[in-house]
Design a protein around this motif. Sequence first.
Motif, mmCIF file in Angstrom:
data_model
loop_
_atom_site.group_PDB
_atom_site.id
_atom_site.type_symbol
_atom_site.label_atom_id
_atom_site.label_comp_id
_atom_site.label_asym_id
_atom_site.label_seq_id
_atom_site.Cartn_x
_atom_site.Cartn_y
_atom_site.Cartn_z
ATOM 1 N N ALA A 37 40.543 60.532 4.863
ATOM 2 C CA ALA A 37 40.586 62.792 4.613
ATOM 3 C C ALA A 37 40.132 62.598 3.385
ATOM 4 C CB ALA A 37 42.013 62.710 5.381
ATOM 5 N N ALA A 38 40.113 63.745 3.386
ATOM 6 C CA ALA A 38 39.593 63.654 1.646
ATOM 7 C C ALA A 38 40.014 64.945 0.661
ATOM 8 C CB ALA A 38 38.351 62.976 0.883
ATOM 9 N N THR A 39 40.483 65.187 0.449
ATOM 10 C CA THR A 39 40.014 66.707 -0.306
ATOM 11 C C THR A 39 38.879 67.213 -0.945
ATOM 12 O OG1 THR A 39 40.991 65.670 -2.890
ATOM 13 C CG2 THR A 39 42.522 66.992 -1.155
ATOM 14 N N ARG A 40 38.550 67.742 -1.111
ATOM 15 C CA ARG A 40 37.495 68.622 -1.760
ATOM 16 C C ARG A 40 37.146 69.366 -3.201
ATOM 17 N NH1 ARG A 40 34.444 69.455 4.152
ATOM 18 N NH2 ARG A 40 34.398 67.775 4.648
ATOM 19 N N HIS A 41 37.907 68.929 -4.004
ATOM 20 C CA HIS A 41 37.891 69.839 -5.652
ATOM 21 C C HIS A 41 36.430 69.612 -6.249
ATOM 22 C CE1 HIS A 41 42.537 69.328 -4.544
ATOM 23 N NE2 HIS A 41 42.695 70.822 -4.773
ATOM 24 N N VAL A 42 36.015 67.959 -5.817
ATOM 25 C CA VAL A 42 34.739 67.588 -7.031
ATOM 26 C C VAL A 42 34.233 67.344 -5.651
ATOM 27 C CG1 VAL A 42 33.953 66.392 -8.267
ATOM 28 C CG2 VAL A 42 36.096 67.493 -8.820
ATOM 29 N N SER A 94 46.671 54.904 3.256
ATOM 30 C CA SER A 94 47.292 54.466 1.427
ATOM 31 C C SER A 94 46.536 55.397 1.066
ATOM 32 C CB SER A 94 46.873 53.370 1.112
ATOM 33 O OG SER A 94 47.254 52.059 2.047
ATOM 34 N N ARG A 95 47.185 55.992 0.046
ATOM 35 C CA ARG A 95 46.428 57.048 -1.227
ATOM 36 C C ARG A 95 45.650 56.650 -2.270
ATOM 37 N NH1 ARG A 95 50.552 62.224 -0.573
ATOM 38 N NH2 ARG A 95 48.527 63.863 -0.527
ATOM 39 N N TRP A 96 44.807 57.447 -2.393
ATOM 40 C CA TRP A 96 44.509 57.105 -3.655
ATOM 41 C C TRP A 96 43.530 58.577 -4.281
ATOM 42 C CZ3 TRP A 96 43.801 52.212 -6.802
ATOM 43 C CH2 TRP A 96 43.445 51.120 -5.788
ATOM 44 N N ILE A 97 43.976 58.551 -5.887
ATOM 45 C CA ILE A 97 43.618 59.218 -6.620
ATOM 46 C C ILE A 97 42.072 59.206 -7.689
ATOM 47 C CG2 ILE A 97 43.360 61.845 -8.212
ATOM 48 C CD1 ILE A 97 46.610 61.121 -7.573
ATOM 49 N N ILE A 98 40.894 59.978 -6.740
ATOM 50 C CA ILE A 98 40.088 59.903 -7.671
ATOM 51 C C ILE A 98 38.762 60.702 -8.578
ATOM 52 C CG2 ILE A 98 38.591 60.505 -5.732
ATOM 53 C CD1 ILE A 98 36.368 58.079 -6.193
ATOM 54 N N ARG A 99 38.949 60.203 -10.115
ATOM 55 C CA ARG A 99 38.523 61.449 -10.872
ATOM 56 C C ARG A 99 37.498 61.155 -11.116
ATOM 57 N NH1 ARG A 99 42.003 63.079 -16.543
ATOM 58 N NH2 ARG A 99 43.663 63.402 -14.512
ATOM 59 N N PRO A 100 36.106 61.033 -11.455
ATOM 60 C CA PRO A 100 35.104 61.064 -11.170
ATOM 61 C C PRO A 100 34.709 61.006 -12.537
ATOM 62 C CG PRO A 100 34.870 62.462 -10.053
ATOM 63 C CD PRO A 100 36.334 62.925 -10.230
ATOM 64 N N ASP A 101 35.518 61.895 -13.494
ATOM 65 C CA ASP A 101 34.781 61.633 -15.205
ATOM 66 C C ASP A 101 36.537 61.965 -16.201
ATOM 67 O OD1 ASP A 101 34.846 61.907 -18.114
ATOM 68 O OD2 ASP A 101 33.276 63.082 -17.469
ATOM 69 N N SER A 102 36.950 60.398 -16.489
ATOM 70 C CA SER A 102 38.456 60.270 -16.848
ATOM 71 C C SER A 102 38.387 61.491 -17.971
ATOM 72 C CB SER A 102 39.097 59.019 -17.403
ATOM 73 O OG SER A 102 38.244 58.918 -18.627
ATOM 74 N N ALA A 103 37.419 62.300 -18.272
ATOM 75 C CA ALA A 103 37.379 62.923 -19.510
ATOM 76 C C ALA A 103 37.629 64.877 -19.052
ATOM 77 C CB ALA A 103 36.278 63.253 -20.404
ATOM 78 N N THR A 144 42.051 63.418 -3.466
ATOM 79 C CA THR A 144 42.526 62.805 -2.814
ATOM 80 C C THR A 144 42.184 62.042 -1.479
ATOM 81 O OG1 THR A 144 44.633 63.905 -3.799
ATOM 82 C CG2 THR A 144 45.057 62.073 -1.971
ATOM 83 N N LEU A 145 42.113 60.475 -1.457
ATOM 84 C CA LEU A 145 41.435 59.953 -0.567
ATOM 85 C C LEU A 145 42.681 59.359 0.076
ATOM 86 C CD1 LEU A 145 38.611 58.144 -2.100
ATOM 87 C CD2 LEU A 145 38.253 59.647 -0.821
ATOM 88 N N THR A 146 42.711 59.503 1.471
ATOM 89 C CA THR A 146 43.718 59.280 1.931
ATOM 90 C C THR A 146 43.080 58.338 3.695
ATOM 91 O OG1 THR A 146 44.959 60.656 1.892
ATOM 92 C CG2 THR A 146 45.296 59.438 3.739
ATOM 93 N N PHE A 147 44.063 57.088 3.177
ATOM 94 C CA PHE A 147 42.778 55.697 4.507
ATOM 95 C C PHE A 147 43.684 55.306 5.578
ATOM 96 C CE2 PHE A 147 40.595 54.729 0.179
ATOM 97 C CZ PHE A 147 39.207 54.635 0.402
ATOM 98 N N TYR A 148 43.301 55.885 6.627
ATOM 99 C CA TYR A 148 44.469 55.229 7.893
ATOM 100 C C TYR A 148 43.856 54.226 8.382
ATOM 101 C CZ TYR A 148 46.374 60.460 6.979
ATOM 102 O OH TYR A 148 46.471 61.548 6.292
ATOM 103 N N TYR A 149 45.082 53.102 9.030
ATOM 104 C CA TYR A 149 43.336 52.289 9.307
ATOM 105 C C TYR A 149 44.610 51.505 10.174
ATOM 106 C CZ TYR A 149 46.462 50.799 5.389
ATOM 107 O OH TYR A 149 47.404 50.955 3.956
#
Lengths: 242, 163
Positions: free
Chosen positions: B134-139, B91-100, B106-111
Amino acid sequence: MFRLVSLRFWVLMQCVSIIVCAFESKAQTDSTDAKKKKPAEQYGHQLRFGFDISRPVINLAQSTHTSYEALADYYLVKDVYAVAEGGFGSADYAYPDLSYTSKSSFFRVGVDKTLIRRLGASDWDAAFFGARYGLAFINRGEASYTIVDSLWGSTSGTIAAKNFTAHWAEIVAGVRVELLKGLFAGWNVRGRFLLNEASFRDLSPVFIAGYGRGDKTTVFDFNFYLLYALRWGAGKEAVRPD
Amino acid sequence: MIKPFHIIVLFCFAAAIGCQKEERDPCLQPRTALVRAHAYRHEDTGTAIRDTFLSNPLLLPLTGGSTQYYFGGVKRIAILNFSLSDVADSSRWIIRPDSAVALEDTLTFYYDRQLRFLSNACGYTNYYNIRRVAATRHVLDSAIVARQDVTSDVNVDHLRLYY
């Protein structure tokens, strides 16, 4: 957890002690009988058959399960009855996320001890307490489940059918009243304590005939019986000598 | 002698109890096993502390469908919950620390999924065993799996997000 185990152990020991007392009582009476020419014989023999008439009423009211119960008891001696009970039932658990059917049959054996002193040979009314050991055989059919998830999507599947065996200890108390000659009515309340709960952790059947809720380790129940007694060998009316 | 009248009264009482409609028990436990994550930030001292510095974080599940769901916070929060798909093994999730701020990872969970019976009232659910994330490293600096087993226990933190 420890308290629950202790409670079950206590109940089991109480059941065992009641049964042991009943048989000790019979043994003592047997030896006394040999000396006193069987004084209990003056009360004669009584074999009683009964049917739980509350079950059909409950079956009409409940859409999820049906059950039928019957009993037979035999007057042993000194206000102690040997009791055998049996019956069968089924359950239909039908909900969008979980559905299955189950069938079960059971029998219980034990003793009842009358609390009220008999007035004479013709007095068979009784308030009693007793103990039972119950055993049920359950067949749970194939189950269908759905895991609802509005975000990622729901999933469905089936669980294979499975046979279970349940056994439990039971304490019982109640009343029997002779309405007409040989015809009795009576009720009793029961507390049941499942002894093999570990067998019921994976999709336990929701209803077990003779026990009740299959997903509960302690169950309380009641019965309302209509009984008919067969008697023979009765002596003449007399107040029991102690 | 026991009066038959008592029997009749008790029968009526018993019938009243027996005739009560039996309803399904309510489900009183969480039906969904969620991945619980905490955000950490590195201190100048070299240590990492758990904090609630994420302001208005935004979580976006990539469901693969046309509909996208946003879980926006309106305040600083300490715990982020991620649900996992029961129809796939990742499953993949996008996480934005600050909506503004338009910076996100992107976090990708393997399970692995484990079907679990909860109760007749709650039915079945899936527990998970996280193999990796797995995670990207923009922030994000890194994402560390602290506990692999994801159950209905809400007192367990499974993932540490380092910023």
